[in-house]
Design an enzyme around this catalytic site. Structure first.
Site, PDB file in Angstrom:
ATOM      1  CG  ASP A  39      -2.037   1.020   1.121  1.00  0.00           C
ATOM      2  OD1 ASP A  39      -2.434   1.361  -0.004  1.00  0.00           O
ATOM      3  OD2 ASP A  39      -2.518   1.486   2.178  1.00  0.00           O
ATOM      4  CG  ASN A  85       1.751   1.642  -5.292  1.00  0.00           C
ATOM      5  OD1 ASN A  85       2.667   1.423  -4.506  1.00  0.00           O
ATOM      6  ND2 ASN A  85       1.248   0.717  -6.090  1.00  0.00           N
ATOM      7  CD1 TRP A  93       7.219   6.703  -3.020  1.00  0.00           C
ATOM      8  CD2 TRP A  93       6.649   7.245  -5.127  1.00  0.00           C
ATOM      9  NE1 TRP A  93       8.380   6.838  -3.743  1.00  0.00           N
ATOM     10  CE2 TRP A  93       8.063   7.171  -5.037  1.00  0.00           C
ATOM     11  CE3 TRP A  93       6.073   7.564  -6.352  1.00  0.00           C
ATOM     12  CZ2 TRP A  93       8.899   7.406  -6.123  1.00  0.00           C
ATOM     13  CZ3 TRP A  93       6.909   7.809  -7.451  1.00  0.00           C
ATOM     14  CH2 TRP A  93       8.310   7.730  -7.325  1.00  0.00           C
ATOM     15  CG  HIS A 126      -0.633   2.417  -9.256  1.00  0.00           C
ATOM     16  ND1 HIS A 126      -0.768   1.998  -7.949  1.00  0.00           N
ATOM     17  CD2 HIS A 126      -1.751   3.151  -9.531  1.00  0.00           C
ATOM     18  CE1 HIS A 126      -1.925   2.456  -7.469  1.00  0.00           C
ATOM     19  NE2 HIS A 126      -2.524   3.167  -8.397  1.00  0.00           N
ATOM     20  CG  ASN A 160      -7.944  -1.972  -4.885  1.00  0.00           C
ATOM     21  OD1 ASN A 160      -7.017  -2.758  -4.657  1.00  0.00           O
ATOM     22  ND2 ASN A 160      -8.231  -0.985  -4.046  1.00  0.00           N
ATOM     23  CB  ILE A 206      -6.861  -6.883   7.706  1.00  0.00           C
ATOM     24  CG1 ILE A 206      -6.199  -7.135   9.074  1.00  0.00           C
ATOM     25  CG2 ILE A 206      -6.798  -8.144   6.867  1.00  0.00           C
ATOM     26  CD1 ILE A 206      -4.787  -7.651   9.016  1.00  0.00           C
TER      27      ILE A 206
HETATM   28  C1  IPE Z   1      -5.354  -2.659   0.061  1.00  0.00           C
HETATM   29  O1  IPE Z   1      -5.070  -1.332  -0.134  1.00  0.00           O
HETATM   30  C2  IPE Z   1      -5.379  -3.384  -1.258  1.00  0.00           C
HETATM   31  C3  IPE Z   1      -4.085  -3.548  -1.911  1.00  0.00           C
HETATM   32  C4  IPE Z   1      -2.936  -3.190  -1.422  1.00  0.00           C
HETATM   33  C5  IPE Z   1      -4.124  -4.181  -3.187  1.00  0.00           C
HETATM   34  P1  IPE Z   1      -6.222  -0.230  -0.260  1.00  0.00           P
HETATM   35  O2  IPE Z   1      -5.538   1.037  -0.497  1.00  0.00           O
HETATM   36  O3  IPE Z   1      -7.229  -0.660  -1.261  1.00  0.00           O
HETATM   37  O4  IPE Z   1      -6.884  -0.290   1.190  1.00  0.00           O
HETATM   38  P2  IPE Z   1      -7.676   0.834   1.993  1.00  0.00           P
HETATM   39  O5  IPE Z   1      -8.671   1.436   1.054  1.00  0.00           O
HETATM   40  O6  IPE Z   1      -6.687   1.831   2.458  1.00  0.00           O
HETATM   41  O7  IPE Z   1      -8.294   0.093   3.140  1.00  0.00           O
HETATM   42  C1  IPE Z   2      -1.634   0.292  -3.341  1.00  0.00           C
HETATM   43  O1  IPE Z   2      -1.445   1.665  -3.329  1.00  0.00           O
HETATM   44  C2  IPE Z   2      -1.959  -0.252  -4.699  1.00  0.00           C
HETATM   45  C3  IPE Z   2      -3.342  -0.715  -4.844  1.00  0.00           C
HETATM   46  C4  IPE Z   2      -4.250  -0.685  -3.908  1.00  0.00           C
HETATM   47  C5  IPE Z   2      -3.742  -1.233  -6.129  1.00  0.00           C
HETATM   48  P1  IPE Z   2      -2.638   2.695  -3.288  1.00  0.00           P
HETATM   49  O2  IPE Z   2      -3.032   3.029  -4.685  1.00  0.00           O
HETATM   50  O3  IPE Z   2      -3.741   2.212  -2.428  1.00  0.00           O
HETATM   51  O4  IPE Z   2      -1.917   3.934  -2.611  1.00  0.00           O
HETATM   52  P2  IPE Z   2      -2.511   4.921  -1.537  1.00  0.00           P
HETATM   53  O5  IPE Z   2      -2.966   4.113  -0.383  1.00  0.00           O
HETATM   54  O6  IPE Z   2      -3.634   5.665  -2.200  1.00  0.00           O
HETATM   55  O7  IPE Z   2      -1.358   5.809  -1.194  1.00  0.00           O
HETATM   56 MG    MG Z   3      -4.132   2.421  -0.443  1.00  0.00          MG
END
Ligand code: IPE
Ligand code: IPE
Ligand code: MG
Length: 271
Positions: A20, A22, A25, A37, A68, A195
Site C-alpha cells: 500500500d 503507491n 508516494w 503504481h 479496488n 487488513i
Molecule cells: C489494500 O489497499 C489493497 C491492496 C494493497 C491491493 P487499499 O488502499 O485498497 O486499502 P484501503 O482502502 O486503504 O483500506
Molecule cells: C496500493 O497503493 C496499490 C493498490 C491498492 C492497487 P494505493 O493506490 O492504495 O496507494 P494509496 O494508499 O492511495 O497511497
Molecule cells: Mg491504499
C-alpha cells in the site's frame, strides 16, 4: 540488517504483503497516482528477488482487491496493464528461478489481456518448487469465505453433507487462498493499521508487521527488518508461554511425535 544477519532457522515460511501507498508516494511528488503504481511494480520485482534469495517458501502479494475495481476507470486500466507488463517481463526470471506463480481471487473479472499471460505462466511454472509467488488479484477475503460457504451449502442442499459435519477444517478446505498456506508474517506498507479484506481466514495467527514506508520505497532491507522483527516474536497459538517452551524443546529433541496429535499442528506453527 543485512541478508546475512537473518537467522536462517526461524525464517517465516510464508510472507504476505499488503502493498500500500503507491498513490501517496506519487502525490507527495506532485505526480499522477499511476506513476506511483509504476514505481510500485519495480518494488515488487525487488522484493520477489530478495524473498527468493532468502529462501522464503511462499510470498503472497496483495496487488488488487475486489474493492479496488471501484477506483477511477483509468487507474484500474493502468493497474491491469502494469500487471500484464510485470507478468510478461518477469516470465523468464520466474521460470529460471524455480518460482511457481499462482493467483487467487475472482480471476474471471480480470481482462482477457491479463489472463492471456497469467494462465500460461501459472501452468508453465506449476511444477516449480523453490518458492511459490501468489498474486492476490481481484481478491477479497470476505468474498472468498462466502464462496466457500456457498460451496458447502450446495452440498447440504444436494443431500451430500450433514450440516453438523461442518467444522472449521471443512470450511477451510473450500477456501481457495488456504491452498497457499497461512502466512507466518503479514506486512503492510503505507502506514495504515488495517487488513483491508486481505486473507481474513489465513491470517488468523499471522504475525502482523506495519511500516510507514510507502510501497514504492520498500527495499530488500525493509523485508529483512520485518523478518528480524518476526523472529523476535513468540507465537503462542492460544497456549501459555510455558507450554510453548516445552513444545519447542520437545521439537528440538526430535520428540515432537510424542506430543498429542492436536498439539502437533501447533508445533508446526510454533517451530
Ligand atoms: C489494500 O489497499 C489493497 C491492496 C494493497 C491491493 P487499499 O488502499 O485498497 O486499502 P484501503 O482502502 O486503504 O483500506
Ligand atoms: C496500493 O497503493 C496499490 C493498490 C491498492 C492497487 P494505493 O493506490 O492504495 O496507494 P494509496 O494508499 O492511495 O497511497
Ligand atoms: Mg491504499
Amino acid at each position: 540488517m543485512s541478508e546475512t544477519l537473518i537467522e536462517a532457522k526461524n525464517l517465516p515460511r510464508h510472507v504476505a504483503i499488503i502493498m500500500d501507498g503507491n498513490g501517496r508516494w506519487a502525490e507527495q511528488r506532485a505526480l499522477a497516482r499511476t506513476e506511483g503504481h509504476r514505481r510500485g511494480s519495480d518494488a515488487v520485482r525487488r522484493v520477489v528477488r530478495a524473498a527468493r534469495r532468502l529462501g522464503v517458501e511462499a510470498l503472497t502479494l496483495f496487488a488488487f482487491s475486489e474493492q479496488n475495481w471501484a477506483r477511477p476507470r483509468i487507474e484500474v486500466q493502468l493497474l491491469m496493464s502494469l500487471l500484464r507488463e510485470f507478468l510478461v517481463s518477469e516470465r523468464g526470471e520466474i521460470l529460471d528461478n524455480g518460482i511457481r506463480l499462482r493467483a487467487i481471487g475472482d480471476l474471471a473479472r480480470l481482462p482477457p489481456e491479463v489472463r492471456m499471460v497469467l494462465d500460461p505462466l501459472a501452468n508453465d511454472s506449476a511444477e516449480n518448487g523453490d518458492m511459490t509467488l501468489t498474486l492476490a488479484l481481484s481478491y477479497g477475503g470476505r468474498e472468498e469465505i462466502a464462496d466457500a460457504a456457498r460451496d458447502l451449502a450446495r452440498a447440504v442442499a444436494a443431500g451430500q453433507l450433514d450440516p453438523e459435519a461442518i467444522t472449521p477444517e471443512l470450511l477451510q478446505s473450500r477456501i481457495a487462498s488456504v491452498a497457499v498456506g497461512e502466512p507466518d508474517l503479514l506486512i503492510r506498507t503505507g502506514g495504515e493499521l488495517r487488513i483491508s479484506n486481505f486473507l481474513l481466514w489465513g491470517a488468523a495467527y499471522s504475525e502482523l508487521h506495519f511500516t510507514k514506508k510507502l510501497w514504492p520505497d520498500f527495499e530488500a532491507e525493509d523485508l529483512y527488518q520485518a523478518i528480524g522483527a518476526y523472529q523476535s516474536r513468540e507465537r503462542r497459538f492460544g497456549l501459555t508461554g510455558a507450554q510453548v517452551k516445552v513444545l519447542r524443546s520437545a521439537q528440538n529433541d526430535n520428540e515432537s511425535s510424542m506430543a498429542p496429535r492436536a498439539v502437533q499442528g501447533l508445533v508446526q506453527g510454533v517451530r
